[in-house]
Write a protein that holds these residues in place. Structure first.
Motif, PDB file in Angstrom:
ATOM      1  N   ALA A   4       0.830  -1.206   0.000  1.00 49.91           N
ATOM      2  CA  ALA A   4       0.000   0.000   0.000  1.00 49.91           C
ATOM      3  C   ALA A   4       0.866   1.257   0.000  1.00 49.91           C
ATOM      4  O   ALA A   4       0.563   2.235  -0.701  1.00 49.91           O
ATOM      5  CB  ALA A   4      -0.931  -0.003   1.207  1.00 49.91           C
ATOM      6  N   ALA A   5       1.940   1.238   0.754  1.00 49.35           N
ATOM      7  CA  ALA A   5       2.838   2.391   0.798  1.00 49.35           C
ATOM      8  C   ALA A   5       3.515   2.609  -0.553  1.00 49.35           C
ATOM      9  O   ALA A   5       3.700   3.752  -0.991  1.00 49.35           O
ATOM     10  CB  ALA A   5       3.886   2.201   1.896  1.00 49.35           C
ATOM     11  N   LYS A   6       3.854   1.520  -1.232  1.00 48.61           N
ATOM     12  CA  LYS A   6       4.465   1.650  -2.562  1.00 48.61           C
ATOM     13  C   LYS A   6       3.471   2.190  -3.586  1.00 48.61           C
ATOM     14  O   LYS A   6       3.843   2.969  -4.466  1.00 48.61           O
ATOM     15  CB  LYS A   6       5.028   0.313  -3.017  1.00 48.61           C
ATOM     16  CG  LYS A   6       6.286  -0.082  -2.287  1.00 48.61           C
ATOM     17  CD  LYS A   6       6.827  -1.400  -2.795  1.00 48.61           C
ATOM     18  CE  LYS A   6       8.088  -1.805  -2.053  1.00 48.61           C
ATOM     19  NZ  LYS A   6       8.630  -3.083  -2.541  1.00 48.61           N
ATOM     20  N   ILE A   7       2.209   1.801  -3.473  1.00 47.56           N
ATOM     21  CA  ILE A   7       1.172   2.325  -4.366  1.00 47.56           C
ATOM     22  C   ILE A   7       0.988   3.821  -4.123  1.00 47.56           C
ATOM     23  O   ILE A   7       0.899   4.610  -5.071  1.00 47.56           O
ATOM     24  CB  ILE A   7      -0.155   1.567  -4.168  1.00 47.56           C
ATOM     25  CG1 ILE A   7      -0.006   0.110  -4.588  1.00 47.56           C
ATOM     26  CG2 ILE A   7      -1.291   2.241  -4.929  1.00 47.56           C
ATOM     27  CD1 ILE A   7       0.290  -0.093  -6.052  1.00 47.56           C
ATOM     28  N   VAL A   8       0.948   4.235  -2.854  1.00 43.99           N
ATOM     29  CA  VAL A   8       0.829   5.651  -2.523  1.00 43.99           C
ATOM     30  C   VAL A   8       2.033   6.425  -3.057  1.00 43.99           C
ATOM     31  O   VAL A   8       1.889   7.524  -3.607  1.00 43.99           O
ATOM     32  CB  VAL A   8       0.677   5.846  -0.993  1.00 43.99           C
ATOM     33  CG1 VAL A   8       0.806   7.305  -0.596  1.00 43.99           C
ATOM     34  CG2 VAL A   8      -0.646   5.279  -0.517  1.00 43.99           C
ATOM     35  N   LEU A   9       3.213   5.843  -2.934  1.00 45.24           N
ATOM     36  CA  LEU A   9       4.423   6.485  -3.448  1.00 45.24           C
ATOM     37  C   LEU A   9       4.363   6.644  -4.965  1.00 45.24           C
ATOM     38  O   LEU A   9       4.739   7.696  -5.501  1.00 45.24           O
ATOM     39  CB  LEU A   9       5.659   5.686  -3.045  1.00 45.24           C
ATOM     40  CG  LEU A   9       7.002   6.321  -3.375  1.00 45.24           C
ATOM     41  CD1 LEU A   9       7.206   7.580  -2.551  1.00 45.24           C
ATOM     42  CD2 LEU A   9       8.118   5.339  -3.117  1.00 45.24           C
ATOM     43  N   LEU A  10       3.860   5.653  -5.653  1.00 34.48           N
ATOM     44  CA  LEU A  10       3.727   5.718  -7.105  1.00 34.48           C
ATOM     45  C   LEU A  10       2.743   6.814  -7.519  1.00 34.48           C
ATOM     46  O   LEU A  10       3.014   7.596  -8.435  1.00 34.48           O
ATOM     47  CB  LEU A  10       3.281   4.366  -7.656  1.00 34.48           C
ATOM     48  CG  LEU A  10       3.101   4.292  -9.164  1.00 34.48           C
ATOM     49  CD1 LEU A  10       4.448   4.424  -9.855  1.00 34.48           C
ATOM     50  CD2 LEU A  10       2.423   2.997  -9.533  1.00 34.48           C
ATOM     51  N   VAL A  11       1.621   6.892  -6.828  1.00 32.05           N
ATOM     52  CA  VAL A  11       0.627   7.926  -7.130  1.00 32.05           C
ATOM     53  C   VAL A  11       1.202   9.309  -6.863  1.00 32.05           C
ATOM     54  O   VAL A  11       1.040  10.235  -7.670  1.00 32.05           O
ATOM     55  CB  VAL A  11      -0.669   7.685  -6.318  1.00 32.05           C
ATOM     56  CG1 VAL A  11      -1.606   8.870  -6.411  1.00 32.05           C
ATOM     57  CG2 VAL A  11      -1.353   6.413  -6.785  1.00 32.05           C
TER      58      VAL A  11
END
Length: 78
Positions: A4-11
């Motif tokens: 989830a943190a990596k998805i937020v970072l990507l966004v």
């Protein structure tokens, strides 16, 4: 949690890139394309958009830094 943190970072990364590209610089980047040619004819710039984009850039950069540090801490303790 890490995913989830990596998805937020990507966004955040994509948003940060878009906001930076929308800011008008010396060559008027993408903001000149989006606002159209009317600014070139009258030699005026939209004054309300640039300060707003500057503030959004600062907020996104801080969030990007914090999420990156959070991922580093998660990676270190896992």
């Amino acid at each position: 949690m890490m995913f989830a943190a990596k998805i937020v970072l990507l966004v955040l990364c994509v948003l940060l890139i878009l906001v930076i590209l929308l800011q008008s610089g010396r060559s008027a980047g993408l903001s000149g394309v989006i606002t159209g040619g009317s600014n070139q004819v009258t030699n005026r710039r939209a004054k309300g958009l640039d300060p707003f984009l500057g503030k959004v850039t600062v907020v996104l950069a801080i969030l990007f830094f914090l999420v990156t540090m959070f991922i580093a801490v998660l990676y270190h303790f896992s």
